[in-house]
Write a protein that holds these residues in place. Structure first.
Motif, PDB file in Angstrom:
ATOM      1  N   GLU B  91       0.838  -1.209   0.000  1.00 43.39           N
ATOM      2  CA  GLU B  91       0.000   0.000   0.000  1.00 43.39           C
ATOM      3  C   GLU B  91       0.867   1.250   0.000  1.00 43.39           C
ATOM      4  OE1 GLU B  91      -3.491   0.505   0.225  1.00 43.39           O
ATOM      5  OE2 GLU B  91      -3.557  -1.584  -0.444  1.00 43.39           O
ATOM      6  N   CYS B  92       1.764   1.381  -0.957  1.00 44.57           N
ATOM      7  CA  CYS B  92       2.627   2.566  -0.912  1.00 44.57           C
ATOM      8  C   CYS B  92       1.907   3.747  -1.531  1.00 44.57           C
ATOM      9  CB  CYS B  92       3.965   2.294  -1.568  1.00 44.57           C
ATOM     10  SG  CYS B  92       3.892   2.249  -3.340  1.00 44.57           S
ATOM     11  N   ASN B  93       2.322   4.991  -1.119  1.00 43.53           N
ATOM     12  CA  ASN B  93       1.634   6.200  -1.588  1.00 43.53           C
ATOM     13  C   ASN B  93       2.321   6.795  -2.799  1.00 43.53           C
ATOM     14  OD1 ASN B  93       1.535   6.067   1.606  1.00 43.53           O
ATOM     15  ND2 ASN B  93      -0.391   6.967   0.867  1.00 43.53           N
ATOM     16  N   ILE B  94       3.633   6.738  -2.787  1.00 45.14           N
ATOM     17  CA  ILE B  94       4.388   7.230  -3.943  1.00 45.14           C
ATOM     18  C   ILE B  94       5.222   6.060  -4.444  1.00 45.14           C
ATOM     19  CG2 ILE B  94       6.156   8.816  -4.753  1.00 45.14           C
ATOM     20  CD1 ILE B  94       5.274  10.761  -2.557  1.00 45.14           C
ATOM     21  N   LEU B  95       5.167   5.832  -5.764  1.00 47.30           N
ATOM     22  CA  LEU B  95       5.987   4.751  -6.319  1.00 47.30           C
ATOM     23  C   LEU B  95       6.900   5.329  -7.378  1.00 47.30           C
ATOM     24  CD1 LEU B  95       6.646   1.722  -6.424  1.00 47.30           C
ATOM     25  CD2 LEU B  95       4.979   1.560  -8.293  1.00 47.30           C
ATOM     26  N   PHE B  96       8.214   5.289  -7.061  1.00 48.24           N
ATOM     27  CA  PHE B  96       9.184   5.742  -8.057  1.00 48.24           C
ATOM     28  C   PHE B  96       9.636   4.523  -8.868  1.00 48.24           C
ATOM     29  CE2 PHE B  96      13.465   6.606  -9.639  1.00 48.24           C
ATOM     30  CZ  PHE B  96      13.266   7.824 -10.274  1.00 48.24           C
ATOM     31  N   ILE B  97       9.462   4.637 -10.191  1.00 50.61           N
ATOM     32  CA  ILE B  97       9.811   3.512 -11.055  1.00 50.61           C
ATOM     33  C   ILE B  97      11.154   3.827 -11.692  1.00 50.61           C
ATOM     34  CG2 ILE B  97       9.151   2.169 -13.091  1.00 50.61           C
ATOM     35  CD1 ILE B  97       6.198   3.208 -12.254  1.00 50.61           C
ATOM     36  N   SER B  98      12.130   3.013 -11.337  1.00 52.48           N
ATOM     37  CA  SER B  98      13.496   3.260 -11.812  1.00 52.48           C
ATOM     38  C   SER B  98      13.595   3.026 -13.315  1.00 52.48           C
ATOM     39  CB  SER B  98      14.465   2.329 -11.060  1.00 52.48           C
ATOM     40  OG  SER B  98      15.746   2.453 -11.595  1.00 52.48           O
TER      41      SER B  98
END
Lengths: 484, 174
Positions: B91-98
Motif C-alpha cells: 500500500e505505498c503512496n508514492i511509487l518511483f519507477i526506476s
C-alpha cells in the motif's frame, strides 16, 4: 530690558504663551512619535502580510526549484514602488530567484538571515519562512522595502504638528492677550491711582475695584488707606487753621495790651513831667525864702534855728536835683531821636575831663579804648556814658587804687560795650533791681544818688533797640554791658 | 555580477550527483502538494507511515533516506521502501519507477491502476504512457510533467501550485 522690568501685561502673556507652547510642543512631539511608531508598525505588519502571501505562493516554485515561476511570483512586487528588492532562498540557503531580475549586489544578502522584520540601513527588511503544510520548511523569502513611506508619514505628521502648533499658539496668544487683562487691569489701575496720588498729592482719588479676589481686597485696603490719609490731612489742616487763628488772636490781644501799656506809660510820663515841673516852683520859693531868712534874719536866730534853716535848704536842693533827674528821665522817652554816627571814645574822654574838673582832689584811673563808635542819638548816648562813668567814679570812692575802663568786645557777631570798675560792686541776687526807678543798693550816706540814673540809661538803651545788663561781686567791682 | 556568477556556479556543480539529490527532494516534496483519498487505516493508532516506494535499481543511494529522515506528514512518519518485483508493491503512496524498469512500465502501471498511488519516473514518455509524474530535463534543469488524467484516475488531487510549476499533459486518445 531685563525680564523683571517687563510690564505685568507682557509678563502674563509671556508666561501663558510659554506654558501653552511647552504643552503644545510636548503634545505635538508625542503625536508625531505616536504617528511614526504606529506607522512603522503598520508598514511592518503590511510587509509581513505581503511576505506571507508571497511565501505561500512560492512554495511549489521552491519545492521544485522552478526559477522561472519564482521570478514571476517575485515580479509581482513591481506594482508596489516601495518594494526595493526580494529574493527566494532554497532550503540550503541558495538563491533561487531575485527581484529585480538583475539586482545591485548590496540589495540582496548572500544568505538568509533569521526570520523576522526589521528596519536596517534605511530599509525595512523581512525574512519569511516558506513552508508547505505544517512544518515543511522549503526555504526563505526576503523582501526589502524602502522607508519612504515612513519619512513621508513623518513629514506629513510634522507638517500637521507645525500647523496645529502655529494655530494653537495664535489662539493661545489671542486668549492670553484677552485674559491677562483680568489680572493686569486691576494692578495697572492700582498703580496708576498710586502714582497719581503720590505725584499730585491728591488723596481723594480712589482705585476702581474689579472683583472680590485678592486684588480686590488689595484695592479696597489701598482705598481705605487713601481715605485715612485724606482724613488725617484734613484734620491737620483744621488744626493748622485753628492754630493760626489763635496766634492771630493772641497777636491782636498783645498789640492791644501794648497800646494800652503805651498809653498808660505816656500818661504816667506826662503826669510825672507835669508833677515835677509844677513841684519846682514851690520848691524854688522854699529855698529862696529860706536863703532870705538866713541872710536877713540870721543874726536874730540862735544856732539851732540857723541849723534848721540850713537843713531845709539842703533838703530842698536835693529835692530839686531829684526833680531834675525825673524830668530828664521823662524827657528821654518824650524827645525825638536823631540817629547819627557817634564817637563814643571821644565822648567818654570829654565826660572824664568834666568829672576830673569838678573833683580835682580825687585820683581815679580811667582807661578808655580808642576808636569806639556807634550809631545812635548823641545827646542820649552822652547821658548813658555820663551815668555809667560817673557811677564807676562814684562807687570806687573807697578804693585805694580806683580804676574805670570803657572797652568793647565782639560777641555773636554783635558789638558789646563794657564799662567796668573795681569799686563797691553788688550782690548778684539784686541784679534785676539795679535798673528800676528809685531803686538803690547803697544808702545815701554811703554813696549819694537819686536812684534814677540807671533807669534812665536803660530807657535810652531800649529806645535804641539795645540791651543792658550787669555783673558784680560785693567789694570787687561791677561791670555793665550794653549793646546798641 | 558576483551574485550571478555564484548562482551559475551552484547550478553547474557536479550535475550527476546533484540530479538525484534534487529528484529525491522533489519526491519528498510531492507529499506536500498531493492529496490522497482517505484510506481505511489512516486514522488508526499508531498512524500508518506514508510510504515512498522505489521499484527497480535505486538511483538515489542514501539521498532519499537522508531527505525523509525524521520527516512526517501530520502525524504520519514518512518511510522509504525498495521493491524488486511488482508483486512486492504494497500500500505505498508514492511509487518511483526506476529506469531499470523501463521495459515493464505498462505492466507496472496496470498493476497499480485504480489504486491511489502517485507514480513517478524519469523514464522518457512516462507521462504519455499513463504515469502520473515524469521528471525530464530542459535546458539543464529538472522539470516536471504531470498527466492529469492519470492522477484523476488514481483519485489523487494535485495542488494547483504544483501544476503551476509543472507541464501538464493528457493521456493521448487511442
Amino acid at each position: 530690558m531685563a525680564i523683571r522690568d517687563w510690564p505685568i501685561k507682557r509678563k502674563l502673556t509671556a508666561i501663558l504663551l510659554l506654558i501653552s507652547g511647552l504643552v503644545l510642543l510636548l503634545t505635538s512631539a508625542a503625536f508625531v512619535t505616536y504617528e511614526i511608531v504606529t506607522f512603522r508598525q503598520t508598514i511592518r505588519s503590511q510587509l509581513a502580510t505581503r511576505s506571507r502571501i508571497l511565501a505561500a505562493n512560492s512554495t511549489a516554485a521552491l519545492a521544485f526549484a522552478n526559477e522561472a515561476d519564482a521570478r514571476e511570483i517575485l515580479g509581482a512586487l513591481k506594482y508596489d514602488p516601495h518594494m526595493v528588492a526580494a529574493a527566494l532562498y532554497d532550503r540550503n540557503g541558495r538563491i533561487l530567484a531575485t527581484y529585480p531580475a538583475a539586482p545591485s549586489a548590496d540589495l540582496i544578502p548572500a544568505a538568509p538571515q533569521p526570520d523576522g522584520y526589521r528596519f536596517e540601513g534605511g530599509h525595512l527588511v523581512g525574512f519569511t519562512p516558506v513552508a508547505q503544510g505544517e512544518n515543511q520548511r522549503l526555504g526563505t523569502l526576503y523582501i526589502a522595502s524602502d522607508t519612504k513611506a515612513v519619512s513621508d508619514a513623518l513629514r506629513l505628521s510634522g507638517v500637521i504638528a507645525i500647523v496645529v502648533l502655529a494655530i494653537a499658539m495664535l489662539a493661545a496668544y489671542a486668549l492670553a492677550a484677552a485674559l491677562q487683562g483680568r489680572i493686569s487691569a486691576p494692578i495697572l489701575a492700582l498703580a496708576e491711582t498710586a502714582t497719581a496720588a503720590s505725584t499730585r498729592q491728591d488723596y481723594s482719588l480712589r482705585a476702581p475695584k474689579f472683583g472680590h479676589d485678592e486684588l480686590g481686597v488689595l484695592t479696597g485696603s489701598f482705598n481705605q488707606m487713601l481715605g485715612r490719609i485724606e482724613e488725617q490731612k484734613q484734620e491737620l489742616q483744621q488744626h493748622a487753621t485753628r492754630l493760626e487763628q489763635r496766634v492771630a488772636e493772641r497777636t491782636k490781644e498783645l498789640e492791644r495790651r501794648a497800646l494800652e501799656l503805651q498809653a498808660a506809660n505816656s500818661e504816667l510820663d506826662a503826669f510825672a513831667y507835669s508833677v515835677s515841673h509844677d513841684l519846682r516852683a514851690p520848691l524854688r520859693s522854699i529855698d529862696g525864702f529860706s536863703q532870705v531868712l538866713l541872710e536877713d534874719y540870721g543874726a536874730q536866730l540862735d544856732e539851732g534855728g540857723r541849723d534848721s534853716l540850713q537843713r531845709v535848704r539842703a533838703a530842698s536842693q536835693r529835692m530839686a536835683t531829684l526833680i531834675d533827674d525825673l524830668l530828664k528821665l521823662a524827657r528821654v522817652t518824650r524827645t525825638e531821636m536823631r540817629t547819627e554816627r557817634v564817637d563814643l571814645s571821644g565822648m567818654a574822654r570829654e565826660i572824664v575831663l568834666d568829672i576830673q574838673r569838678t573833683a580835682p582832689d580825687r585820683q581815679v584811673e580811667f582807661a578808655i579804648a580808642p576808636g569806639l563808635e556807634a550809631q545812635g542819638d548823641s545827646r542820649l548816648l552822652r547821658v548813658v556814658l555820663d551815668n555809667l562813668l560817673r557811677n564807676g567814679w562814684k562807687y570806687t570812692g573807697k578804693q585805694a587804687q580806683p580804676r574805670v575802663e570803657f572797652t568793647a568786645v565782639d560777641e555773636n557777631g554783635g558789638r558789646v560795650f563794657v564799662v567796668k570798675d573795681n569799686g563797691a560792686g553788688f550782690d548778684m541776687k539784686y541784679a534785676d533791681k539795679l535798673f528800676g526807678v528809685f531803686q538803690r543798693l547803697h544808702s545815701i550816706t554811703e554813696f549819694e544818688g537819686t536812684g534814677v540814673g540807671l533807669a534812665t540809661v536803660r530807657r535810652i538803651i531800649n529806645r535804641h533797640g539795645g540791651r543792658i545788663w550787669a555783673e558784680g561781686i560785693v567789694d570787687q567791682g561791677a561791670t555793665f554791658y550794653f549793646t546798641l | 555580477m558576483a551574485l550571478m556568477s555564484s548562482l551559475l556556479l551552484v547550478q553547474g556543480e557536479s550535475p550527476r550527483t546533484s540530479e538525484y539529490q534534487l529528484k529525491a527532494v522533489f519526491l519528498f516534496n510531492f507529499v506536500q502538494f498531493v492529496d490522497w483519498p482517505p484510506s481505511a487505516t489512516q486514522d488508526s493508532q499508531p498512524p500508518p507511515p506514508l510510504l515512498i516506494g522505489i521499484l527497480g535499481d535505486d538511483p538515489f543511494g542514501a539521498f532519499l533516506d537522508e531527505t525523509v529522515r525524521g520527516e512526517r506528514l501530520g502525524a504520519r512518519p514518512i518511510q522509504v521502501r525498495r521493491y524488486r518485483r511488482i508483486a512486492d508493491i504494497e500500500e505505498c503512496n508514492i511509487l518511483f519507477i526506476s529506469r531499470s524498469e523501463n521495459e515493464r512500465v505498462a505492466e507496472i502501471l496496470a498493476a497499480v491502476k485504480n489504486r491511489p498511488v502517485l507514480t513517478v519516473s524519469d523514464g522518457d514518455g512516462f507521462a504519455s504512457q499513463g504515469g502520473i509524474i515524469q521528471f525530464f530535463t530542459d535546458k539543464n534543469r529538472i522539470r516536471i510533467r504531470i498527466n492529469l488524467d492519470a492522477a484523476e484516475a488514481a483519485k489523487l488531487t494535485i495542488s494547483s501550485k504544483l501544476l503551476r510549476v509543472a507541464e501538464v499533459v493528457r493521456t493521448p486518445r487511442r
